[in-house]
Design a protein around this motif. Structure first.
Motif, PDB file in Angstrom:
ATOM      1  N   ILE A   4      -9.407  36.203 -69.284  1.00  0.00           N
ATOM      2  CA  ILE A   4     -10.315  35.208 -68.729  1.00  0.00           C
ATOM      3  C   ILE A   4     -10.654  35.672 -67.316  1.00  0.00           C
ATOM      4  N   THR A   5     -11.855  35.372 -66.857  1.00  0.00           N
ATOM      5  CA  THR A   5     -12.243  35.776 -65.506  1.00  0.00           C
ATOM      6  C   THR A   5     -11.801  34.711 -64.497  1.00  0.00           C
ATOM      7  N   THR A   6     -11.760  35.107 -63.238  1.00  0.00           N
ATOM      8  CA  THR A   6     -11.420  34.151 -62.179  1.00  0.00           C
ATOM      9  C   THR A   6     -12.473  33.043 -62.102  1.00  0.00           C
ATOM     10  N   THR A   7     -13.720  33.412 -62.333  1.00  0.00           N
ATOM     11  CA  THR A   7     -14.806  32.420 -62.309  1.00  0.00           C
ATOM     12  C   THR A   7     -14.622  31.385 -63.410  1.00  0.00           C
ATOM     13  N   GLU A   8     -14.247  31.848 -64.608  1.00  0.00           N
ATOM     14  CA  GLU A   8     -14.023  30.917 -65.724  1.00  0.00           C
ATOM     15  C   GLU A   8     -12.864  29.966 -65.424  1.00  0.00           C
ATOM     16  N   VAL A   9     -11.785  30.499 -64.839  1.00  0.00           N
ATOM     17  CA  VAL A   9     -10.639  29.658 -64.480  1.00  0.00           C
ATOM     18  C   VAL A   9     -11.065  28.618 -63.444  1.00  0.00           C
ATOM     19  N   GLN A  10     -11.804  29.051 -62.434  1.00  0.00           N
ATOM     20  CA  GLN A  10     -12.255  28.136 -61.390  1.00  0.00           C
ATOM     21  C   GLN A  10     -13.137  27.037 -61.980  1.00  0.00           C
ATOM     22  N   GLN A  11     -14.032  27.396 -62.891  1.00  0.00           N
ATOM     23  CA  GLN A  11     -14.906  26.400 -63.523  1.00  0.00           C
ATOM     24  C   GLN A  11     -14.095  25.383 -64.322  1.00  0.00           C
ATOM     25  N   LEU A  12     -13.092  25.850 -65.056  1.00  0.00           N
ATOM     26  CA  LEU A  12     -12.248  24.938 -65.834  1.00  0.00           C
ATOM     27  C   LEU A  12     -11.508  23.966 -64.917  1.00  0.00           C
ATOM     28  N   GLN A  15     -13.831  21.369 -63.648  1.00  0.00           N
ATOM     29  CA  GLN A  15     -14.184  20.423 -64.707  1.00  0.00           C
ATOM     30  C   GLN A  15     -13.030  19.474 -65.023  1.00  0.00           C
TER      31      GLN A  15
END
Length: 98
Positions: A4-12, A15
């Motif tokens: 998973i990317t850092t951006t995806e983790v941050q978005q989760l 949310q």
């Protein structure tokens, strides 16, 4: 190995997702900043602390650049855990730290 990317983790996180993050860096590295809510278990202790983890719970492994968390992910995956490596690690993390 799942990643998973850092951006995806941050978005989760933004949310409101409840993520189970495990930071495998050394204590002196964690002292410079850790993702809020992350659990610290240094890579060298993963083998001894895995009995405290739940095989039914998904975990995201974090380190400085993605190498050590990749090792932890591969190891825990072999033990039957649901784990994902955060690519880029804290070097790529643009979100909040504590």
């Amino acid at each position: 190995m799942k990643t998973i990317t850092t951006t995806e983790v941050q978005q989760l996180i933004e949310q409101g997702e409840k993520l189970n993050l495990i930071d495998v860096r050394e204590a002196d590295e964690v002292a410079t900043g850790i993702i809020p809510g992350a659990q610290h278990i240094s890579l060298g202790l993963i083998e001894f602390k895995m009995q405290d983890l739940d095989k039914k719970t998904p975990y995201i492994m974090v380190c400085r650049s993605g190498g050590r968390s990749g090792q932890a992910t591969a190891f825990l995956e072999q033990q039957g855990f649901d784990v994902t490596n955060m690519n880029g690690g804290m070097m790529m993390w643009a979100g909040e730290t504590k």
